[in-house]
Design a protein around this motif. Structure first.
Motif, short mmCIF file in Angstrom:
data_model
loop_
_atom_site.label_atom_id
_atom_site.label_comp_id
_atom_site.label_asym_id
_atom_site.label_seq_id
_atom_site.Cartn_x
_atom_site.Cartn_y
_atom_site.Cartn_z
N ASN A 50 116.93 -44.18 -6.71
CA ASN A 50 116.75 -43.79 -7.98
C ASN A 50 115.40 -43.56 -8.57
O ASN A 50 115.16 -42.69 -9.22
N PHE A 75 123.35 -57.48 0.19
CA PHE A 75 123.21 -57.18 -1.26
C PHE A 75 121.90 -57.00 -1.61
O PHE A 75 121.41 -55.82 -2.22
N PHE A 76 120.85 -57.66 -1.24
CA PHE A 76 119.50 -57.36 -1.18
C PHE A 76 119.16 -56.08 -0.80
O PHE A 76 118.41 -55.33 -1.41
N TYR A 135 121.74 -60.99 2.18
CA TYR A 135 121.13 -59.94 2.80
C TYR A 135 121.45 -58.56 2.52
O TYR A 135 120.81 -57.61 2.04
N THR A 186 119.17 -48.85 -3.72
CA THR A 186 119.59 -48.28 -4.85
C THR A 186 118.26 -48.15 -5.74
O THR A 186 117.95 -47.04 -6.47
N PHE A 187 117.56 -49.10 -5.78
CA PHE A 187 116.28 -48.63 -6.39
C PHE A 187 115.04 -47.70 -5.89
O PHE A 187 114.79 -46.87 -6.84
N GLY A 234 121.00 -53.45 -0.29
CA GLY A 234 121.66 -52.44 -1.03
C GLY A 234 121.14 -52.19 -2.47
O GLY A 234 120.80 -51.25 -2.72
N THR A 235 120.56 -53.28 -2.91
CA THR A 235 119.90 -53.34 -4.16
C THR A 235 118.52 -52.70 -4.14
O THR A 235 118.24 -51.56 -4.93
N MET A 236 117.72 -52.90 -3.05
CA MET A 236 116.51 -52.09 -2.85
C MET A 236 116.66 -50.66 -2.53
O MET A 236 115.88 -49.77 -2.95
#
Length: 122
Positions: free
Chosen positions: A110, A99-100, A97, A106-107, A102-104
């Motif tokens: 960006n 990681f998810f 969760y 970041t996207f 954090g990835t979202m």
């Protein structure tokens, strides 16, 4: 005959109980000890789950009708195994969760930077 709530607790059963920690309410009902129902109180439950894990074996021994330590340990071994598996799965899902999210983020950041850098918006 000695009342069950005052039964002396053998040293062999004292210790941490993963079943009482992770499945506190269900474990409490299944072992005829109802102090884990206090886990229904918000905020307080964050502390009480640790009390359940630490005192669970003692409560279950005092409230149960176990004839010997071996029978008790066999029953609690099943609860412990299930509690450990559930704990490991919960920690793994927590990391996924994080990681998810954090990835979202970041996207999102960006993508927002790309949009603000285009000449259309300048």
């Amino acid at each position: 005959m000695e009342e069950q709530s005052f039964r002396t607790v053998p040293q062999e059963i004292k210790g941490w109980n993963w079943g009482a920690f992770m499945f506190n309410i269900l474990w409490g009902i299944g072992n005829k000890t109802y102090l884990p129902l206090l886990c229904l109180i918000p905020i307080f439950n964050l502390v009480w789950i640790f009390v359940c894990g630490f005192k669970g074996n003692t409560w279950a021994w005092q409230k149960g009708d176990y004839q010997d330590v071996e029978t008790f340990l066999a029953v609690q071994k099943t609860w412990n195994r299930a509690g450990i598996v559930y704990f490991i799965i919960s920690i793994a899902l927590l990391f996924l969760y994080i990681f998810f999210i954090g990835t979202m983020l970041t996207f999102f950041i960006n993508g927002f930077n790309e949009i603000s850098n285009t000449s259309y918006y300048n």
